[in-house]
Motif scaffolding. Sequence first.
Motif, PDB file in Angstrom:
ATOM      1  N   LEU A  44       0.834  -1.203   0.000  1.00 21.72           N
ATOM      2  CA  LEU A  44       0.000   0.000   0.000  1.00 21.72           C
ATOM      3  C   LEU A  44       0.868   1.252   0.000  1.00 21.72           C
ATOM      4  O   LEU A  44       0.582   2.222  -0.726  1.00 21.72           O
ATOM      5  N   LEU A  45       1.944   1.247   0.777  1.00 19.93           N
ATOM      6  CA  LEU A  45       2.858   2.392   0.788  1.00 19.93           C
ATOM      7  C   LEU A  45       3.511   2.606  -0.575  1.00 19.93           C
ATOM      8  O   LEU A  45       3.685   3.750  -1.022  1.00 19.93           O
ATOM      9  N   VAL A  46       3.851   1.510  -1.246  1.00 21.71           N
ATOM     10  CA  VAL A  46       4.432   1.613  -2.586  1.00 21.71           C
ATOM     11  C   VAL A  46       3.428   2.230  -3.556  1.00 21.71           C
ATOM     12  O   VAL A  46       3.762   3.141  -4.335  1.00 21.71           O
ATOM     13  N   ALA A  47       2.184   1.755  -3.522  1.00 19.73           N
ATOM     14  CA  ALA A  47       1.164   2.265  -4.441  1.00 19.73           C
ATOM     15  C   ALA A  47       0.883   3.743  -4.192  1.00 19.73           C
ATOM     16  O   ALA A  47       0.727   4.528  -5.143  1.00 19.73           O
ATOM     17  N   LEU A  48       0.829   4.149  -2.926  1.00 19.05           N
ATOM     18  CA  LEU A  48       0.563   5.552  -2.614  1.00 19.05           C
ATOM     19  C   LEU A  48       1.741   6.441  -3.011  1.00 19.05           C
ATOM     20  O   LEU A  48       1.550   7.610  -3.353  1.00 19.05           O
ATOM     21  N   THR A  49       2.939   5.893  -2.969  1.00 18.49           N
ATOM     22  CA  THR A  49       4.107   6.671  -3.411  1.00 18.49           C
ATOM     23  C   THR A  49       4.121   6.812  -4.921  1.00 18.49           C
ATOM     24  O   THR A  49       4.513   7.868  -5.454  1.00 18.49           O
ATOM     25  N   ARG A  50       3.687   5.781  -5.618  1.00 19.42           N
ATOM     26  CA  ARG A  50       3.630   5.865  -7.084  1.00 19.42           C
ATOM     27  C   ARG A  50       2.527   6.813  -7.566  1.00 19.42           C
ATOM     28  O   ARG A  50       2.541   7.226  -8.719  1.00 19.42           O
ATOM     29  N   TRP A  51       1.603   7.139  -6.717  1.00 19.14           N
ATOM     30  CA  TRP A  51       0.531   8.082  -7.039  1.00 19.14           C
ATOM     31  C   TRP A  51       1.111   9.493  -6.910  1.00 19.14           C
ATOM     32  O   TRP A  51       1.392   9.960  -5.797  1.00 19.14           O
ATOM     33  N   PRO A  52       1.338  10.185  -8.011  1.00 18.93           N
ATOM     34  CA  PRO A  52       2.050  11.472  -7.951  1.00 18.93           C
ATOM     35  C   PRO A  52       1.407  12.488  -7.012  1.00 18.93           C
ATOM     36  O   PRO A  52       2.108  13.287  -6.385  1.00 18.93           O
ATOM     37  N   GLY A 433      -8.301  -3.638 -10.523  1.00 20.19           N
ATOM     38  CA  GLY A 433      -7.967  -2.262 -10.862  1.00 20.19           C
ATOM     39  C   GLY A 433      -6.476  -2.009 -10.833  1.00 20.19           C
ATOM     40  O   GLY A 433      -5.917  -1.365 -11.739  1.00 20.19           O
ATOM     41  N   ILE A 434      -5.787  -2.516  -9.798  1.00 23.50           N
ATOM     42  CA  ILE A 434      -4.329  -2.366  -9.733  1.00 23.50           C
ATOM     43  C   ILE A 434      -3.685  -2.917 -11.000  1.00 23.50           C
ATOM     44  O   ILE A 434      -2.834  -2.281 -11.632  1.00 23.50           O
ATOM     45  N   SER A 435      -4.083  -4.117 -11.362  1.00 24.86           N
ATOM     46  CA  SER A 435      -3.488  -4.778 -12.528  1.00 24.86           C
ATOM     47  C   SER A 435      -3.762  -4.010 -13.812  1.00 24.86           C
ATOM     48  O   SER A 435      -2.848  -3.719 -14.595  1.00 24.86           O
ATOM     49  N   LEU A 436      -5.018  -3.658 -14.028  1.00 22.51           N
ATOM     50  CA  LEU A 436      -5.390  -2.965 -15.273  1.00 22.51           C
ATOM     51  C   LEU A 436      -4.685  -1.624 -15.405  1.00 22.51           C
ATOM     52  O   LEU A 436      -4.149  -1.291 -16.478  1.00 22.51           O
ATOM     53  N   PHE A 437      -4.642  -0.857 -14.326  1.00 27.17           N
ATOM     54  CA  PHE A 437      -4.099   0.493 -14.443  1.00 27.17           C
ATOM     55  C   PHE A 437      -2.574   0.484 -14.467  1.00 27.17           C
ATOM     56  O   PHE A 437      -1.968   1.356 -15.095  1.00 27.17           O
ATOM     57  N   MET A 438      -1.941  -0.490 -13.843  1.00 25.15           N
ATOM     58  CA  MET A 438      -0.493  -0.593 -14.000  1.00 25.15           C
ATOM     59  C   MET A 438      -0.132  -1.035 -15.412  1.00 25.15           C
ATOM     60  O   MET A 438       0.835  -0.541 -15.999  1.00 25.15           O
ATOM     61  N   MET A 439      -0.914  -1.963 -15.970  1.00 23.20           N
ATOM     62  CA  MET A 439      -0.639  -2.354 -17.355  1.00 23.20           C
ATOM     63  C   MET A 439      -0.910  -1.195 -18.309  1.00 23.20           C
ATOM     64  O   MET A 439      -0.182  -0.993 -19.281  1.00 23.20           O
ATOM     65  N   PHE A 478      -7.431   2.053  -6.301  1.00 24.55           N
ATOM     66  CA  PHE A 478      -7.788   0.632  -6.252  1.00 24.55           C
ATOM     67  C   PHE A 478      -6.862  -0.136  -5.304  1.00 24.55           C
ATOM     68  O   PHE A 478      -7.262  -1.175  -4.764  1.00 24.55           O
ATOM     69  N   ALA A 479      -5.638   0.361  -5.080  1.00 28.98           N
ATOM     70  CA  ALA A 479      -4.773  -0.260  -4.074  1.00 28.98           C
ATOM     71  C   ALA A 479      -5.377  -0.097  -2.685  1.00 28.98           C
ATOM     72  O   ALA A 479      -5.309  -1.013  -1.848  1.00 28.98           O
ATOM     73  N   LEU A 481      -8.587   0.133  -2.103  1.00 29.79           N
ATOM     74  CA  LEU A 481      -9.716  -0.807  -2.075  1.00 29.79           C
ATOM     75  C   LEU A 481      -9.231  -2.230  -1.814  1.00 29.79           C
ATOM     76  O   LEU A 481      -9.827  -2.969  -1.011  1.00 29.79           O
ATOM     77  N   ALA A 482      -8.144  -2.627  -2.490  1.00 33.70           N
ATOM     78  CA  ALA A 482      -7.590  -3.963  -2.257  1.00 33.70           C
ATOM     79  C   ALA A 482      -7.111  -4.112  -0.818  1.00 33.70           C
ATOM     80  O   ALA A 482      -7.276  -5.178  -0.206  1.00 33.70           O
ATOM     81  N   ALA A 483      -6.523  -3.042  -0.264  1.00 30.72           N
ATOM     82  CA  ALA A 483      -6.074  -3.088   1.129  1.00 30.72           C
ATOM     83  C   ALA A 483      -7.258  -3.274   2.070  1.00 30.72           C
ATOM     84  O   ALA A 483      -7.173  -4.015   3.060  1.00 30.72           O
ATOM     85  N   VAL A 484      -8.378  -2.612   1.768  1.00 30.64           N
ATOM     86  CA  VAL A 484      -9.588  -2.798   2.581  1.00 30.64           C
ATOM     87  C   VAL A 484     -10.033  -4.255   2.519  1.00 30.64           C
ATOM     88  O   VAL A 484     -10.371  -4.871   3.540  1.00 30.64           O
ATOM     89  N   GLY A 485     -10.020  -4.838   1.303  1.00 30.62           N
ATOM     90  CA  GLY A 485     -10.377  -6.253   1.163  1.00 30.62           C
ATOM     91  C   GLY A 485      -9.420  -7.153   1.915  1.00 30.62           C
ATOM     92  O   GLY A 485      -9.832  -8.160   2.511  1.00 30.62           O
ATOM     93  N   GLY A 486      -8.128  -6.803   1.906  1.00 28.03           N
ATOM     94  CA  GLY A 486      -7.152  -7.586   2.657  1.00 28.03           C
ATOM     95  C   GLY A 486      -7.394  -7.515   4.155  1.00 28.03           C
ATOM     96  O   GLY A 486      -7.302  -8.530   4.865  1.00 28.03           O
ATOM     97  N   VAL A 487      -7.727  -6.323   4.664  1.00 23.69           N
ATOM     98  CA  VAL A 487      -8.019  -6.162   6.087  1.00 23.69           C
ATOM     99  C   VAL A 487      -9.274  -6.945   6.463  1.00 23.69           C
ATOM    100  O   VAL A 487      -9.341  -7.570   7.532  1.00 23.69           O
ATOM    101  N   MET A 488     -10.267  -6.944   5.581  1.00 26.09           N
ATOM    102  CA  MET A 488     -11.482  -7.723   5.843  1.00 26.09           C
ATOM    103  C   MET A 488     -11.150  -9.210   5.971  1.00 26.09           C
ATOM    104  O   MET A 488     -11.643  -9.902   6.864  1.00 26.09           O
ATOM    105  N   PHE A 489     -10.304  -9.705   5.082  1.00 26.42           N
ATOM    106  CA  PHE A 489      -9.898 -11.113   5.148  1.00 26.42           C
ATOM    107  C   PHE A 489      -9.169 -11.411   6.452  1.00 26.42           C
ATOM    108  O   PHE A 489      -9.446 -12.416   7.126  1.00 26.42           O
ATOM    109  N   LEU A 490      -8.221 -10.544   6.806  1.00 25.36           N
ATOM    110  CA  LEU A 490      -7.461 -10.759   8.037  1.00 25.36           C
ATOM    111  C   LEU A 490      -8.368 -10.720   9.255  1.00 25.36           C
ATOM    112  O   LEU A 490      -8.205 -11.514  10.190  1.00 25.36           O
TER     113      LEU A 490
END
Length: 563
Positions: A44-52, A433-439, A478-479, A481-490
Amino acid sequence: MTTQAEFRTCPTTGLQVHLSAERLIKANAVVAIVFLLIGGLFGLLVALTRWPAVHILPADWFYLALTAHGLDVLIVWIIFFEIAVLYFASAVLLNCRLATPRMGWLAFILMLVGAIIVNVAVLQGGSSVMFTSYVPMQAQPHFYLGIILFAVGALIGCFIFFGTLVIARAERTYEGSIPLVTFGALTAAIIAIFTIASGAIILIPTLLWSLGYVNYIDPLMYKTVWWAMGHSSQQINVSAHVAIWYAIAAMVLGAKPLSEKVSRTAFLFYILFLQLASAHHLLVEPGLSSEWKIFNTSYALYLAVLGSLIHGMTVPGSIEAAQRRRGLTNGMFEWLRKAPWDNPAFSGMFLSLVMFGFLGGISGVVMGTEQLNLIMHNTLYVPGHFHATVVAGTTLAFMAITYLLLPLIFRRELILKGWAKAQPYVFGIGVAGISLFMMGAGTLGVSRRHWDITFADAALTFDYPAAAFLMMGLNGIFAILAAVGGVMFLAVAVGTVFFGRRIGDTEAVEIAAPGVAKTIASYGSEEEIKIPGTVVLVAVFFIAFVLYYFVNWKYLSDVWPLS
């Protein structure tokens, strides 16, 4: 000698569970989830850093976080969970005692100590060499030592799996051939041996280099052998999560494979060809022959992809056949509409199947084509692709099977059932979303590893198209959102282990189809196959593949005009 007191009979599946195997499954699965949390936070920190617009980390912390993220989620989380899967697919599915449980605990300790050492080395700040750890970048010696210890532990786990298969065969705890799920796990273990051997070949000399005992490591030699480990480790994942697809379909719906022989042949293609897909990381290297590149991007690639295409048809086909057997025969898609979408095990598995195929599979073939590789090599397209395979495919499948393991192995009733039902969708949409937008950003040329796409501190600036900045912003959203889904799983998984209602030893749970033990733990195929809905879905996949493939050739013609 093993006594009957060392087993319990699962009242839901009818399978015998060796208590020593059960304890090791629990330990490996729990530690896996802990490292998923750690690696996900770094991601999540990596994705937020890549977000200008956010750009949260400074450069040195970005590369530290990127290194820790790659190691913890691509290696540690997944392989710990895969060891649990190997023990489940051997001891539990074959009604057998686990070979050498004490060695299993040694393997567990080695893996845990190795993972901790690697994380300490990275957090100390002197080993920010990223997941690939390419020389001549040099990490601290204990960085390489930790990886080696982890790999040795995983290797021991694989040999325990092989030993358990031998015991099951000798003690005749099953009839006929091993079940398809166990065969898939066997495929994963065989590829793991190749993978770990490749890692030893390159990482032991690199450890000696970091200690000063070896003067020089050739960068191209390192890169070539390292990818025999780095990419092949992801092929362990593919074999494991495909086996889990079959397992969940059998456990939830009583689905049998359309053809055991065909599905097993597809797994054999993985052993023979899939690890050669690592070639797509090396196609622009001048030191490798054209013949080698052509072979890997044509014949080997076709056969590896054929294995996944077979599974991509037989898994949904087996689900359709099972649903039609239950009377859902109206129209072409009643079987799909009335599937148990509120069961997180099923929904997670099916989303994993769809996203692995449409996002990971198609992009992998495109990236594995030598000419097309030229326009996306070392761009964000590459992590976009493997987020589709390893996260949307493998991680989501592992999350899905966890919802079955919690009541079956941990003997706990799920808590937060509403969260559990929603979690695969939240996490799956986020990862897609992460996958599509990085591609998308990679197609526009955004660098794979650069800290700042604005190049604000560079002497020479470079302006990406405005769409690239939009892609990176959407990737960040979307990162989250994925983090929220990961927290829900945990929350569901960890909360269930500690606070879920204890299920009695004779109490069945309503998560499995009738006769699940016979379906998942025996050899057998569907007797009658009528799967028109799956045929349509496969046709849609091929149309999407052809269209996207030729769109990328259009992009190549723009980069490299022929006129």
